[in-house]
Design a protein around this motif. Structure first.
Motif, PDB file in Angstrom:
ATOM      1  N   THR A  52       0.824  -1.212   0.000  1.00 42.84           N
ATOM      2  CA  THR A  52       0.000   0.000   0.000  1.00 42.84           C
ATOM      3  C   THR A  52       0.860   1.265   0.000  1.00 42.84           C
ATOM      4  O   THR A  52       0.345   2.350   0.207  1.00 42.84           O
ATOM      5  N   VAL A  53       2.143   1.129  -0.192  1.00 41.90           N
ATOM      6  CA  VAL A  53       3.102   2.227  -0.199  1.00 41.90           C
ATOM      7  C   VAL A  53       3.039   3.009   1.110  1.00 41.90           C
ATOM      8  O   VAL A  53       3.038   4.232   1.117  1.00 41.90           O
ATOM      9  N   CYS A  54       2.995   2.301   2.204  1.00 41.21           N
ATOM     10  CA  CYS A  54       2.957   2.961   3.512  1.00 41.21           C
ATOM     11  C   CYS A  54       4.343   3.424   3.949  1.00 41.21           C
ATOM     12  O   CYS A  54       4.467   4.204   4.881  1.00 41.21           O
ATOM     13  N   MET A  55       5.374   2.935   3.289  1.00 43.64           N
ATOM     14  CA  MET A  55       6.768   3.335   3.514  1.00 43.64           C
ATOM     15  C   MET A  55       7.342   2.880   4.855  1.00 43.64           C
ATOM     16  O   MET A  55       8.419   3.313   5.240  1.00 43.64           O
ATOM     17  N   LEU A  56       6.647   2.019   5.591  1.00 47.81           N
ATOM     18  CA  LEU A  56       7.176   1.557   6.872  1.00 47.81           C
ATOM     19  C   LEU A  56       8.479   0.796   6.695  1.00 47.81           C
ATOM     20  O   LEU A  56       9.408   0.958   7.477  1.00 47.81           O
ATOM     21  N   PRO A  62      17.477  -0.088   8.832  1.00 47.05           N
ATOM     22  CA  PRO A  62      18.641   0.595   9.418  1.00 47.05           C
ATOM     23  C   PRO A  62      19.698   0.967   8.384  1.00 47.05           C
ATOM     24  O   PRO A  62      20.506   1.850   8.630  1.00 47.05           O
ATOM     25  N   ASP A  63      19.692   0.326   7.223  1.00 47.04           N
ATOM     26  CA  ASP A  63      20.687   0.621   6.188  1.00 47.04           C
ATOM     27  C   ASP A  63      20.169   1.560   5.115  1.00 47.04           C
ATOM     28  O   ASP A  63      20.932   1.946   4.227  1.00 47.04           O
ATOM     29  N   TRP A  64      18.906   1.884   5.127  1.00 47.46           N
ATOM     30  CA  TRP A  64      18.276   2.738   4.122  1.00 47.46           C
ATOM     31  C   TRP A  64      18.540   2.175   2.719  1.00 47.46           C
ATOM     32  O   TRP A  64      18.937   2.889   1.808  1.00 47.46           O
ATOM     33  N   CYS A  65      18.290   0.890   2.548  1.00 53.72           N
ATOM     34  CA  CYS A  65      18.567   0.257   1.252  1.00 53.72           C
ATOM     35  C   CYS A  65      17.296   0.000   0.452  1.00 53.72           C
ATOM     36  O   CYS A  65      17.360  -0.609  -0.607  1.00 53.72           O
ATOM     37  N   ILE A  66      16.141   0.451   0.935  1.00 56.20           N
ATOM     38  CA  ILE A  66      14.873   0.264   0.223  1.00 56.20           C
ATOM     39  C   ILE A  66      14.456   1.604  -0.373  1.00 56.20           C
ATOM     40  O   ILE A  66      14.382   2.611   0.326  1.00 56.20           O
ATOM     41  N   TYR A  67      14.196   1.584  -1.687  1.00 54.89           N
ATOM     42  CA  TYR A  67      13.815   2.797  -2.397  1.00 54.89           C
ATOM     43  C   TYR A  67      12.394   2.627  -2.937  1.00 54.89           C
ATOM     44  O   TYR A  67      12.117   1.689  -3.672  1.00 54.89           O
ATOM     45  N   ILE A  68      11.497   3.545  -2.543  1.00 52.22           N
ATOM     46  CA  ILE A  68      10.095   3.462  -2.952  1.00 52.22           C
ATOM     47  C   ILE A  68       9.682   4.805  -3.552  1.00 52.22           C
ATOM     48  O   ILE A  68       9.918   5.855  -2.954  1.00 52.22           O
ATOM     49  N   ASP A  69       9.077   4.740  -4.729  1.00 50.35           N
ATOM     50  CA  ASP A  69       8.483   5.922  -5.359  1.00 50.35           C
ATOM     51  C   ASP A  69       7.025   5.602  -5.637  1.00 50.35           C
ATOM     52  O   ASP A  69       6.679   4.477  -6.002  1.00 50.35           O
ATOM     53  N   ILE A 105      14.004  -6.659   9.353  1.00 49.00           N
ATOM     54  CA  ILE A 105      13.123  -5.678  10.001  1.00 49.00           C
ATOM     55  C   ILE A 105      12.027  -5.238   9.044  1.00 49.00           C
ATOM     56  O   ILE A 105      10.865  -5.099   9.428  1.00 49.00           O
ATOM     57  N   CYS A 106      12.362  -5.068   7.768  1.00 48.26           N
ATOM     58  CA  CYS A 106      11.367  -4.623   6.791  1.00 48.26           C
ATOM     59  C   CYS A 106      10.236  -5.644   6.669  1.00 48.26           C
ATOM     60  O   CYS A 106       9.064  -5.274   6.526  1.00 48.26           O
ATOM     61  N   ILE A 107      10.557  -6.897   6.745  1.00 40.86           N
ATOM     62  CA  ILE A 107       9.548  -7.949   6.632  1.00 40.86           C
ATOM     63  C   ILE A 107       8.666  -7.970   7.883  1.00 40.86           C
ATOM     64  O   ILE A 107       7.451  -8.140   7.799  1.00 40.86           O
ATOM     65  N   GLU A 108       9.281  -7.766   9.039  1.00 44.75           N
ATOM     66  CA  GLU A 108       8.523  -7.788  10.296  1.00 44.75           C
ATOM     67  C   GLU A 108       7.577  -6.611  10.433  1.00 44.75           C
ATOM     68  O   GLU A 108       6.488  -6.757  10.970  1.00 44.75           O
ATOM     69  N   VAL A 109       7.990  -5.418   9.958  1.00 49.70           N
ATOM     70  CA  VAL A 109       7.150  -4.231  10.161  1.00 49.70           C
ATOM     71  C   VAL A 109       6.073  -4.066   9.100  1.00 49.70           C
ATOM     72  O   VAL A 109       5.181  -3.253   9.284  1.00 49.70           O
ATOM     73  N   CYS A 110       6.141  -4.830   8.011  1.00 48.30           N
ATOM     74  CA  CYS A 110       5.147  -4.668   6.949  1.00 48.30           C
ATOM     75  C   CYS A 110       3.779  -5.118   7.452  1.00 48.30           C
ATOM     76  O   CYS A 110       3.567  -6.297   7.727  1.00 48.30           O
ATOM     77  N   PRO A 111       2.813  -4.183   7.584  1.00 51.45           N
ATOM     78  CA  PRO A 111       1.510  -4.548   8.147  1.00 51.45           C
ATOM     79  C   PRO A 111       0.604  -5.280   7.159  1.00 51.45           C
ATOM     80  O   PRO A 111      -0.418  -5.818   7.551  1.00 51.45           O
ATOM     81  N   PHE A 112       0.986  -5.323   5.891  1.00 49.09           N
ATOM     82  CA  PHE A 112       0.111  -5.904   4.877  1.00 49.09           C
ATOM     83  C   PHE A 112       0.699  -7.153   4.230  1.00 49.09           C
ATOM     84  O   PHE A 112       0.227  -7.583   3.185  1.00 49.09           O
ATOM     85  N   ASP A 113       1.740  -7.728   4.814  1.00 44.66           N
ATOM     86  CA  ASP A 113       2.379  -8.940   4.299  1.00 44.66           C
ATOM     87  C   ASP A 113       2.729  -8.802   2.822  1.00 44.66           C
ATOM     88  O   ASP A 113       2.327  -9.608   1.992  1.00 44.66           O
TER      89      ASP A 113
END
Length: 185
Positions: A52-56, A62-69, A105-113
């Motif tokens: 849902t592009v929530c950006m969580l 911690p590495d800022w390696c995910i880029y979302i537009d 961490i990105c997988i754990e915090v994603c609220p929408f799987d």
């Protein structure tokens, strides 16, 4: 009692001879694929329909390696007289695996799987810039994600399912009662 001179050398040679007579257990990697544990961490797969592009994930990394537009899109009303709604549309989702430390961490915090661990591990590149994988590649890895393990049959039923079952049973009882009352004069 003092040790016998050269006993350490004799023990070392005995270990070496014993090891030399055993069958080797080394798997020749490119020819023989390793048997990985069922939920091993390889790369991160993206189930784009759930995002849902929530950006969580990007904020918590911690590495800022995910880029979302993304961009906002107006959705027409579902019913006549309703109001228009806006929703986020995913334009780019990329992970730079040269920076990623595979913490999950990105997988754990994603609220929408939308993110999952894939057991794929063969994604080496000759150029470090090739380790930034876009959403198309992440989507391909999603289909290699194994099914989650079955629930423990002796475990307690989740509260959400128990509440939904209770509500469904209550509605079924009300409908049965209404049909009985309507059928008798």
């Amino acid at each position: 009692m003092p040790p016998i001179p050269g006993s350490g050398l004799a023990k070392g040679l005995a270990v070496t001879l014993r090891t030399m007579t055993r069958k080797t257990v080394t798997a020749q990697y490119p020819d023989t694929q390793p048997e990985l544990p069922p939920r091993s961490r390889g790369v991160i797969g993206l189930f784009e329909e759930n995002c849902t592009v929530c950006m969580l994930c990007a904020r918590e990394c911690p590495d800022w390696c995910i880029y979302i537009d993304s961009h906002k899109e107006t959705v027409p009303p579902a019913a006549p007289g309703g109001r228009e709604r806006s929703r986020n549309v995913l334009d780019r989702f990329a992970i730079d695996f040269s920076l990623c430390m595979y913490c999950g961490i990105c997988i754990e915090v994603c609220p929408f799987d939308a993110l999952f661990w894939s057991p794929e591990f063969e994604y080496a590149e000759t150029d470090i810039h090739g380790l930034t994988h876009e959403r198309d590649k992440l989507r391909e890895w999603m289909w290699t994600v194994p099914e989650p393990p079955a629930l423990d049959p002796g475990a307690e039923e989740p509260k959400e399912i128990a509440a939904a079952r209770k509500t469904a049973d209550k509605l079924a009882a009300q409908q049965a009662q209404q049909s009985e009352e309507g059928g008798t004069p």
